[in-house]
Design a protein around this motif. Structure first.
Motif, PDB file in Angstrom:
ATOM      1  N   CYS A   1     -18.715 -27.234 -66.591  1.00 26.35           N
ATOM      2  CA  CYS A   1     -18.992 -27.060 -65.163  1.00 26.35           C
ATOM      3  C   CYS A   1     -19.792 -28.266 -64.672  1.00 26.35           C
ATOM      4  CB  CYS A   1     -19.823 -25.809 -64.928  1.00 26.35           C
ATOM      5  SG  CYS A   1     -19.092 -24.285 -65.524  1.00 26.35           S
TER       6      CYS A   1
ATOM      7  N   CYS B   1     -20.474 -20.575 -67.218  1.00 26.36           N
ATOM      8  CA  CYS B   1     -19.629 -21.679 -67.675  1.00 26.36           C
ATOM      9  C   CYS B   1     -18.935 -21.354 -68.996  1.00 26.36           C
ATOM     10  CB  CYS B   1     -20.444 -22.957 -67.832  1.00 26.36           C
ATOM     11  SG  CYS B   1     -21.059 -23.611 -66.262  1.00 26.36           S
TER      12      CYS B   1
ATOM     13  N   HIS C   1     -17.375 -24.382 -70.921  1.00 24.92           N
ATOM     14  CA  HIS C   1     -16.491 -25.131 -70.042  1.00 24.92           C
ATOM     15  C   HIS C   1     -17.368 -26.136 -69.294  1.00 24.92           C
ATOM     16  CE1 HIS C   1     -13.072 -25.903 -67.487  1.00 24.92           C
ATOM     17  NE2 HIS C   1     -13.850 -25.776 -66.445  1.00 24.92           N
TER      18      HIS C   1
ATOM     19  N   PHE D   1     -26.260 -21.048 -66.842  1.00 25.70           N
ATOM     20  CA  PHE D   1     -24.965 -21.615 -67.174  1.00 25.70           C
ATOM     21  C   PHE D   1     -24.070 -20.710 -68.005  1.00 25.70           C
ATOM     22  CE2 PHE D   1     -27.803 -25.090 -66.189  1.00 25.70           C
ATOM     23  CZ  PHE D   1     -27.131 -25.574 -65.086  1.00 25.70           C
TER      24      PHE D   1
END
Length: 118
Positions: A79, A68, A77, A65
């Motif tokens: 996602c 993201c 963020h 991640f």
């Protein structure tokens, strides 16, 4: 910035920063001299890794991640894949907490019963 400065700013040891580099989760530029050159994006990634690590997530989970990370606003963020994975992780933690509470209640009952017979 050099690795020592990144370590000072983030509170992460130089050894751990090198580990993050080995694992490919932090990728500094290289100067002509061969020195690592960390930037603000690297600092943000290290802070996100630390935050997620403190929440109990493993590096393999975190690695998925890092994309993201957003350049503005919050560290991560939201996602859709990250949100779904975090929801599953929270459910797993809730299950563990429930099992720990049950164990605690059983042990508490046994302890109370033993104390009554003393």
């Amino acid at each position: 910035m050099k690795i020592g400065e990144l370590s000072r700013r983030t509170g992460v040891s130089i050894r751990m920063l090198r580990y993050y580099e080995e694992e490919g989760v932090v990728v500094p530029a290289r100067l002509a001299s061969g020195y690592r050159d960390y930037d603000a994006a690297n600092e943000k990634a290290v802070r996100a890794i630390c935050m997620l690590s403190k929440a109990g997530l493993k590096l393999d989970f975190i690695r998925r991640f890092l994309p993201c990370l957003s350049s503005d606003g919050p560290i991560l963020h939201p996602c859709p894949d990250l949100m779904a994975a975090m929801e599953l992780e929270m459910r797993s933690l809730d299950d563990q907490i429930s099992r720990f509470r049950e164990s605690r209640e059983m042990l508490g009952g046994y302890f109370k019963e033993m104390c009554e017979h003393i």
